[in-house]
Design a protein around this motif. Structure first.
Motif, short mmCIF file in Angstrom:
data_model
loop_
_atom_site.label_atom_id
_atom_site.label_comp_id
_atom_site.label_asym_id
_atom_site.label_seq_id
_atom_site.Cartn_x
_atom_site.Cartn_y
_atom_site.Cartn_z
N MET A 1 0.82 -1.20 0.00
CA MET A 1 0.00 0.00 0.00
C MET A 1 0.86 1.25 0.00
O MET A 1 0.36 2.34 0.23
N ASN A 2 2.13 1.12 -0.17
CA ASN A 2 2.98 2.28 -0.01
C ASN A 2 2.81 3.31 -1.11
O ASN A 2 3.22 4.45 -0.96
N TRP A 3 2.18 2.85 -2.22
CA TRP A 3 2.00 3.81 -3.32
C TRP A 3 0.89 4.81 -3.01
O TRP A 3 0.73 5.81 -3.67
N LEU A 4 0.11 4.53 -1.96
CA LEU A 4 -0.96 5.47 -1.63
C LEU A 4 -0.40 6.65 -0.86
O LEU A 4 0.46 6.47 0.00
N PRO A 5 -0.91 7.83 -1.12
CA PRO A 5 -0.43 8.97 -0.34
C PRO A 5 -0.93 8.87 1.10
O PRO A 5 -2.04 8.39 1.34
N GLN A 6 -0.08 9.25 2.02
CA GLN A 6 -0.50 9.22 3.42
C GLN A 6 -0.91 10.61 3.85
O GLN A 6 -0.07 11.51 3.93
N VAL A 7 -2.20 10.79 4.11
CA VAL A 7 -2.67 12.11 4.51
C VAL A 7 -2.67 12.20 6.03
O VAL A 7 -2.45 11.21 6.72
N SER A 8 -2.95 13.39 6.52
CA SER A 8 -2.92 13.56 7.98
C SER A 8 -4.17 12.90 8.58
O SER A 8 -5.20 12.78 7.93
N PRO A 9 -4.10 12.49 9.84
CA PRO A 9 -5.25 11.82 10.46
C PRO A 9 -6.52 12.67 10.41
O PRO A 9 -7.61 12.14 10.16
N LEU A 10 -6.36 13.98 10.63
CA LEU A 10 -7.55 14.83 10.61
C LEU A 10 -8.25 14.76 9.26
O LEU A 10 -9.48 14.71 9.17
N LEU A 56 1.89 -0.43 9.96
CA LEU A 56 2.54 -1.75 9.95
C LEU A 56 4.04 -1.61 10.22
O LEU A 56 4.66 -2.51 10.78
N ALA A 57 4.60 -0.49 9.82
CA ALA A 57 6.02 -0.27 10.08
C ALA A 57 6.27 0.13 11.53
O ALA A 57 7.40 0.46 11.89
N GLY A 58 5.21 0.15 12.33
CA GLY A 58 5.40 0.45 13.74
C GLY A 58 5.31 1.92 14.09
O GLY A 58 5.56 2.31 15.22
N GLU A 59 4.94 2.74 13.11
CA GLU A 59 4.83 4.17 13.42
C GLU A 59 3.44 4.47 13.97
O GLU A 59 2.50 3.70 13.80
N ARG A 480 -1.62 -9.37 12.96
CA ARG A 480 -0.39 -8.62 12.98
C ARG A 480 -0.60 -7.25 13.64
O ARG A 480 0.18 -6.83 14.50
N LEU A 481 -1.69 -6.64 13.25
CA LEU A 481 -1.96 -5.33 13.83
C LEU A 481 -2.18 -5.43 15.33
O LEU A 481 -1.67 -4.60 16.10
N MET A 482 -2.90 -6.47 15.75
CA MET A 482 -3.14 -6.62 17.18
C MET A 482 -1.84 -6.87 17.93
O MET A 482 -1.65 -6.42 19.06
N GLN A 483 -0.95 -7.61 17.27
CA GLN A 483 0.33 -7.83 17.94
C GLN A 483 1.12 -6.55 18.09
O GLN A 483 1.81 -6.34 19.08
N LEU A 484 0.96 -5.68 17.07
CA LEU A 484 1.67 -4.40 17.16
C LEU A 484 1.22 -3.59 18.36
O LEU A 484 1.96 -2.77 18.90
N VAL A 485 -0.06 -3.82 18.77
CA VAL A 485 -0.56 -3.08 19.93
C VAL A 485 0.33 -3.34 21.13
O VAL A 485 0.55 -2.46 21.96
N PHE A 486 0.85 -4.56 21.19
CA PHE A 486 1.65 -4.90 22.37
C PHE A 486 3.14 -4.72 22.13
O PHE A 486 3.93 -5.01 23.00
#
Lengths: 487, 149, 187, 126, 494
Positions: A1-10, A56-59, A480-486
């Protein structure tokens, strides 16, 4: 999904709101409204997906919008748990859009602009809840969600619809203002912050007894999670048109409730601290009781939507239980069950709506033989049911697996037994409609015109049914995402 | 009372005296008890007496209602503007020293002016209020005659 | 000491005012009450106040009340009930006031706080400051001039208020129906 | 303070109480306004007595007078009297209008608030 | 010209203008000059506030040094309240034009002159540093207010006005008694001077009683619970514009005076030890919150409903004061400001409805949401603010109040505040539901959306509700400074 632009959360959160405003402005042109609905849901999905890579990269992308008072900012952050909820909501919205259009147009409903605008607002509010960085922001969007769905539930405007909607809104507002809000204030006073943090913020600030009271306030305050005795709103809300029941009461609203419960357990209390609180077990048993009791009620419901509603109540309790077992595995199971149940249950609601649209049947006892005329619909119903029950090859298996393992690890034999019993009950209330539909003959006198619902409705339900099967194989992503929570 | 001849004669002497007394306490206020307010009341009382004896219409011919109304506003404005003069001439609001060169003269001038303002307002407002109360009765009666029950 | 006779007489009149149901008599008694209090003010060295109270209380207020009486019933209806509440409120107020007097400085003493602070300035300085022998006039129109301006505006406001209320010609006829004959219950 | 000193204050307080009672307990609006005047006048007496100096005289500068009473309370009460008469005038004007609108000025007869008697006819102004 | 020389003109401008406006004929000029005077007052008050935050300003009238003469003495507390009062007048006047042309078609000169007098009176009370001057300006504003209320077209306006006159005058006379007792004990009327001289005679029974009389007297004007009886009808039947103005200002100023006496003149320490003020004010505040909200829930007349809601909101403010802490006072001042914003917006919306359909009964506004969407939406949004939804101004003050209650250890208050908020949800919701979820009664004439002249000011107020719910620097900063100014008596010493 890296080709998608990452917009701000707001921006992600704002997209549906802007869409809603545009729909409202385009009140005259139904075509434009449709177009905007489509575009908005698509953009929203893309915007959410654009965040996935970073998460997913942990950010954890954060954004401070405005600090209202010192220590009380409106802020967003995208962490893995919220990402799961946002993915669920955005992916199902885009499927639900054609369904809603098809259903509302073919069902002869009016005031569609208001309907679709509120629909979009509800999704935006769900995104706001998903990405909230603190309790205050979450609370604001939680209330926006409650209020914006009121017109949807009361859409037909009949006395019955108004009555149902009033119960709906009344319980949600009452619980959130009377329990949740004081709990939030208490948290702020005790800790000086409302910001979510991995591992919780309460530990060390409150004694176990006080924290127990706080937990009670929070859990019962989250009315959307439908813990008994505050579950009545969910069956009441079934007076709504089915697309509302489907998206909002299988996804946005109820999932917001359990999401809040999970978020509180993980980010406010912290699992370790939760385990120390004596009252956790009490709430856990309330949830367990809800799980069983709602299933028992569901068996006796002849109205299909009511049966599904009580099923939802029961399934939501699974997730709350997952949060309260206070083990990692169970929490992961809870997070995954949000997704699995979301896909399964929306399929079931879509089917119920399609049946109503095609045949005006609402009762389970009327479904005899209908599977022969509506094979796609009823097949999808079967898949959805299997997913909710947790039978392979459906995604529901994985979440239940984790939940049961979690209960075992935590040593809660009662909960373990309840899971098993509940699964049996699931089978008992979800499979009979399918069996009737396929195995019994069609009663005499059914019109020959009875056939599948319009394509706009059938395609989405097929998609979600397929989706719940795909999730069996693709369960890695939520896991995977749930594991990242921890992490 | 209008028919009473003796009263009329007495009033003819009395009313100018009352007015004179009013003017005296207005402008002698710094030396003896009295000032703008008392003077205003006394002058108004004289006028009211006139109205009671000669009738309201006659009294209103002496000072029409509109004139009273304007004078009432004039009185307070006179006061306020006198105060403002202090600011314009370089002092504070209601500071009378800058008004005239001599200190005592300035204060006395200021006091007399504002007291006069008060007097005018009080006199006219009292007259105005009396006019409205007194006229109400005849208005009611006029109304009863228009639409008998 | 204040003239005890005056005060006692005033109490009698005040009670009579409350008790009588003849409003005309009440107005007249009130005028007498005002005159008596004017006399009391004079005894207390307040010449200006006495003059004013006589002109206002016995003059203007009474005339206005009489003017209204010409428009309304002369006799008050006997009141029923809720006097207990009133009595309670009044008694509490009175008790608080009596309580307050217990620590009041000696009446008329020259070293009371009121006589040693601010007040002496006016007595000593108003003539040097402005050459006006009437200290009341000096304080009224110069030292505390803004108060007096406020007073003028209060009167102005009253004029405007009455103008707004009664400058309109009456239209409703309701008052005629309920104006009972005045000879009843003249107790 | 001597008992006699108290006595004067207490009589004034009794006057106030009578006035206040008249305002609260009486239903007739004119009576209420008279009561208000009684009440206020009594307060004025209290105020004026604060300025009295035994053996003093009216605060107007004269030859041969050494002790003057305090002029400040007099000024205040002058203002307060004016305020009182202004209130009286407005209150009476309201009473007249109420008499026109309701046909009575007995507050007790006018009942309370809630009941709806429809909007009052529009008045002709001018 | 230094700001301190300009400061008194925020009172004098409307005062002088009233004399002029009374003489103006027609319908345009009285309004225009009134608006101009209100804007001048607002601008001056706005300029005064920053200066007052830095140091206490003093303006001696007639150049007589206090306590000989009368001074205006302005610190953060009264500068803030003055800005609020003048600002509300300036903001509500644009709304007034159309509405007053309908409700008071003739003799508008007198009407607007009375309005200016009411405004100047309130501002005068706020700014003055002299106890007796408070009484005089209180009476200016009260007299003008009685007359303004009596302008209402419903005959009950007259009765409401008369009852208010009686109660208001009793209140003012109580204040006068309090001032008399203080004067007898200290010989001064200047508030700052009183604050210096009172400690010598503290704990005398006279001073105790003076405090009681002043608190009760101002409690009457403030409509604190058992003394609130005049308020609902006065608000309900006054002309809409008058209601708007009063709701935004009058009770706030009364509260300010009460607080000023309690904290500055008597000293908070003294006031709260000598009388059971903390417990009494808290009990009355809580009772007001409940009783007001409770009665509001059953009102079908929208203005009465909002009036009872005002009684409840006064309860919140009194509660804040009763906590006797910087946080509590800050909350009280914040709620003064925010509640003014809220109520002005709500009453404007209701007044706009009345302008169009001539009634504001709940049953008459059924289904109106579709015909007057902008008006009803404004009502709903302002309603959110009175409920206290986050991002609205109402939330901010309730939040501070809750923090103050928690800081004082009164946990139960948090629960009570939340419950009364729920009651607010209910009474606002009834309106929203009637307007949108019910059908227009059969046979009712079609209604057009209200004119822009009414809608624009209403929406401006709604926008301000949200603005001050998000950007809290001004309000919180000024309220905090106001609370500190009142508590730190030292700051007021000459």
């Amino acid at each position: 999904m890296n080709w998608l632009p990452q917009v701000s959360p707001l921006t992600v959160v704002l997209i549906p709101f802007i869409g809603a405003a545009l729909i409202g402005l385009a009140a005259r042109s139904w075509k434009t409204q449709q177009l905007i609905s489509w575009t908005t849901s698509a953009l929203f999905l893309l915007a959410v997906l654009g965040q996935l890579g970073a998460v997913l990269a942990g950010e954890t992308p954060r954004q401070l919008v405005w600090e209202i008072l010192p220590g009380l900012p409106i802020a967003f952050s995208i962490e893995p748990l919220g990402m799961i909820f946002a993915l669920l909501a955005s992916s199902l919205w885009i499927v639900a859009t054609p369904y809603a259009i098809g259903y509302m147009v073919n069902g002869g409903y009016t005031s569609l602009a208001r309907f679709f605008a509120c629909y979009a607002i509800a999704l935006g509010a769900a995104a706001g809840i998903a990405f909230a960085d603190n309790l205050l922001t979450m609370f604001i969007f939680y209330e926006i969600l409650s209020v914006s769905t009121y017109p949807l539930v009361a859409h037909t405007g009949t006395a019955k619809a108004r009555q149902g909607a009033r119960t709906y809104l009344g319980i949600l507002l009452l619980t959130s203002i009377c329990f949740w809000l004081p709990a939030m204030i208490w948290t702020f006073i005790a800790t000086g912050t409302l910001e979510f943090a991995q591992g919780g913020i309460l530990a060390g600030h409150l004694g176990p007894t006080q924290a127990g009271l706080l937990l009670l306030l929070f859990m019962f305050g989250t009315g959307k999670a439908a813990l008994m005795p505050f579950h009545r709103w969910l069956p009441s809300a079934m007076v709504a048109p089915t697309p509302v029941s489907a998206l909002l009461h299988a996804v946005a609203v109820v999932k917001a409730g359990v999401f809040v419960a999970l978020k509180l357990a993980l980010y406010v209390f912290g699992l370790d601290f939760l385990a120390e609180i004596p009252l956790t077990d009490f709430v856990l048993y309330v949830a367990t009781f809800t799980m069983i009791a709602a299933s028992l009620i569901a068996i006796h419901q002849d109205n299909l939507k009511a049966r599904l509603a009580y099923s939802t109540v029961s399934q939501l309790a699974y997730i709350v239980v997952g949060a309260l077992l206070a083990t990692q595995v169970a929490a992961i199971g809870g997070g995954m069950h949000m997704v699995m149940h979301g896909y399964g249950k929306i399929t079931l609601f879509f089917c119920a709506g399609a049946i109503y649209l095609a045949s005006h049947k609402t009762l389970v006892s009327e479904l005899d033989g209908i599977g022969r005329r509506m094979p796609f619909t009823m097949a999808a119903f079967l898949l959805g049911a299997l997913c909710v029950i947790g039978i392979p090859p459906m995604g529901g298996l994985w979440s239940k697996w984790h939940l049961v393992t979690g209960a075992f690890e935590a040593g809660h034999a009662v909960v373990l037994a309840a899971f098993l019993l509940s699964t049996l009950l699931n089978i008992a209330y979800l499979l009979p409609p399918v069996l009737r539909a396929f195995l019994k003959p069609l009663p005499e006198g059914e019109p020959a015109t009875l056939k599948e619902a319009p394509l706009m409705c059938v395609v989405p339900l097929t998609l979600t049914a397929a989706g719940s099967m795909v999730l069996f194989f693709a369960a890695g992503l939520p896991h995977r995402l749930m594991q990242l929570v921890f992490a | 009372m209008r028919e009473n001849g003796i009263l009329r004669i007495v009033a003819r002497f009395l009313i100018p005296l009352i007015m004179l007394f009013g003017l005296y306490i207005q402008f002698h206020g710094e030396y003896s008890p009295g000032g703008g307010f008392q003077a205003g009341v006394v002058v108004a009382a004289g006028w009211i007496l006139f109205a009671l004896i000669y009738g309201l219409e006659a009294a209103l011919k002496v000072i029409p209602e509109r004139v009273m109304y304007v004078l009432a506003a004039f009185g307070v404005l006179l006061y306020a503007i006198t105060g403002l003069m202090g600011v314009i001439l370089g002092g504070r609001y209601l500071d009378f020293y800058p008004l005239l060169p001599g200190e005592h003269a300035a204060q006395q001038f200021g006091i007399i002016t504002v007291e006069f303002g008060v007097g005018v307002t009080v006199a006219t407002v009292v007259m105005l209020i009396f006019t409205y109360f007194a006229r109400r009765k005849s208005e009611w009666e006029a109304l009863s005659e228009e639409e008998p029950e | 000491m204040i003239d005890i006779g005056l005060l006692t007489f005033m109490v009698v009149i005040a009670i009579a005012v409350v008790r009588t149901r003849d409003l005309f008599a009440a107005a007249m008694l009130f005028a007498i009450y005002s005159l008596l209090s004017a006399a009391l003010f004079a005894v207390l060295d307040a010449g200006d106040v006495a003059l004013t109270e006589a002109a206002v209380g016995a003059g203007i207020s009474t005339i206005l009340i009489l003017a209204v009486l010409a428009l309304a019933r002369r006799y008050e209806h006997p009141t029923g009930g809720h006097n207990l509440v009133a009595l309670l409120v009044v008694l509490i107020t009175g008790a608080a006031l009596i309580y307050a007097t217990l620590d009041l400085p000696e009446f008329g003493s020259a070293d009371n706080p009121a006589q040693v602070h601010v007040g002496p300035y006016y007595i000593e300085q108003s003539y040097p400051d402005m050459g006006v022998p009437n200290m009341v006039a000096a304080v009224l129109a110069s030292y505390r001039s803004i108060d007096t301006m406020g007073e003028a505006f209060v009167i102005f406001a009253a004029g405007l208020a009455v103008y707004a209320l009664l400058g309109v010609r009456p239209r409703s006829g309701r008052f005629r129906r309920r104006r009972e004959p005045e000879e009843e219950d003249a107790s | 303070m001597t008992v006699l000193g108290f006595f004067n204050y207490w009589v004034v307080i009794i006057l106030m109480m009578i006035g206040l009672y008249c305002v609260i307990a009486r239903g007739n609006m004119i009576k209420k306004i008279i009561g208000l005047n009684l009440f206020q006048t009594s307060v004025f007496i209290l105020f004026i007595s604060a300025g009295k100096v035994v053996g003093g005289s009216t605060p107007i500068l004269r030859e041969g007078v050494e002790v003057y009473s305090n002029p400040l309370p007099h000024v205040l009460i002058l203002t307060a009297i004016v305020v009182g008469v202004a209130i009286t005038a407005v209150g009476l004007a309201l009473a007249v209008r109420i008499q026109e609108a309701y046909g009575t000025i007995e507050d007790d007869h006018l009942g309370d608030d809630g009941e709806d008697d429809g909007p009052f006819e529009e008045e002709q102004r001018g | 010209m230094a700001i301190v020389d300009l400061m008194p003109f925020s009172v004098l401008a409307p005062l002088i203008a009233s004399g002029v406006v009374a003489l103006l004929p027609g319908r345009f000029w009285p309004w225009a000059i009134t608006l101009l005077a209100a804007i001048v007052a607002t601008v001056i008050a706005a300029l005064t506030l920053p200066a007052a935050l830095e140091s206490t300003l003093s303006y001696p009238f007639g150049n007589w040094p206090p306590p000989i003469g009368i001074e205006y003495r302005v610190d953060a507390a009264n500068a803030f309240v003055a800005l609020l009062v003048a600002g509300m007048a300036a903001l509500s006047l644009p709304w007034a034009k159309v509405s007053i042309d309908r409700e008071v078609p003739e003799r508008q000169g007198a009407f607007y002159a009375l309005f200016l007098l009411a405004l100047a009176g309130l501002l005068g009370i706020t700014l003055t540093g002299d106890a007796f001057n408070v009484f005089v300006f209180l009476e200016i504003s009260s007299l003008a207010t009685y007359a303004l209320i009596a302008h209402g077209r419903d005959r009950r306006a007259l009765l409401a006005s008369f009852r208010y006159l009686i109660m208001g005058t009793i209140g003012a006379t109580f204040l006068l008694i309090g001032i008399a007792l203080l004067y007898m004990m200290t010989g001064t009327l200047n508030m700052a001077d009183l604050a210096v001289r009172l400690p010598e005679v503290q704990h005398t029974r006279t001073v105790d009683a003076a405090l009681a009389f002043i608190v009760v007297g101002m409690g009457l004007k403030l409509a604190m619970l058992p003394l609130h009886l005049w308020l609902p009808n006065a608000y309900a039947y006054a002309p809409n514009f008058v209601t708007i103005f009063l709701a935004g200002t009058a009770t706030k100023v009364a509260l300010y005076v009460m607080v000023r006496f309690i904290f500055t003149v008597f000293g908070g320490e003294y006031s709260f030890t000598v009388l059971p003020l903390a417990i009494v004010l808290m009990a009355l505040g809580v009772a007001g919150m409940f009783a007001g909200s409770w009665v509001a829930m059953f009102q079908d007349h929208l203005k009465r409903m909002l009036a009872y809601s005002s009684v409840a909101q006064v309860g919140y403010m009194v509660l804040g004061v009763s906590l006797f802490s910087a946080a509590g006072l800050t909350a009280a001042f914040l709620h003064m400001f925010n509640h003014a914003l809220i109520k002005v917006a709500l009453f404007m919306a209701v007044g706009t409805i009345m302008y169009r359909i001539g009634s504001i009964k709940l049953q008459d506004i059924r289904g109106l949401g579709r015909q007057m969407p902008w008006t009803l939406t404004a009502f709903a949004l302002a309603g959110l603010s009175i409920i206290g939804v986050p991002t609205t101004a109402g939330f901010i003050s309730k939040w501070y109040l809750i923090l103050a209650a928690a800081e004082a250890g009164h946990w139960w208050l948090v629960g009570l505040i939340v419950i009364t908020s729920m009651m607010a949800v209910y009474y606002i919701w009834r309106v929203i539901e009637a307007a949108w979820m019910q059908e227009r009664p059969a046979g009712s004439p079609a209604v057009r959306e209200a004119p822009l002249a009414l809608l624009a000011p209403t929406w401006l107020m709604v926008a301000l509700n949200f603005y001050f719910g998000i950007d809290t620097r001004l309000t919180v900063g000024a309220s905090t400074a106001a609370a500190e100014a009142l508590l730190g008596v030292g700051g007021l010493m000459p």
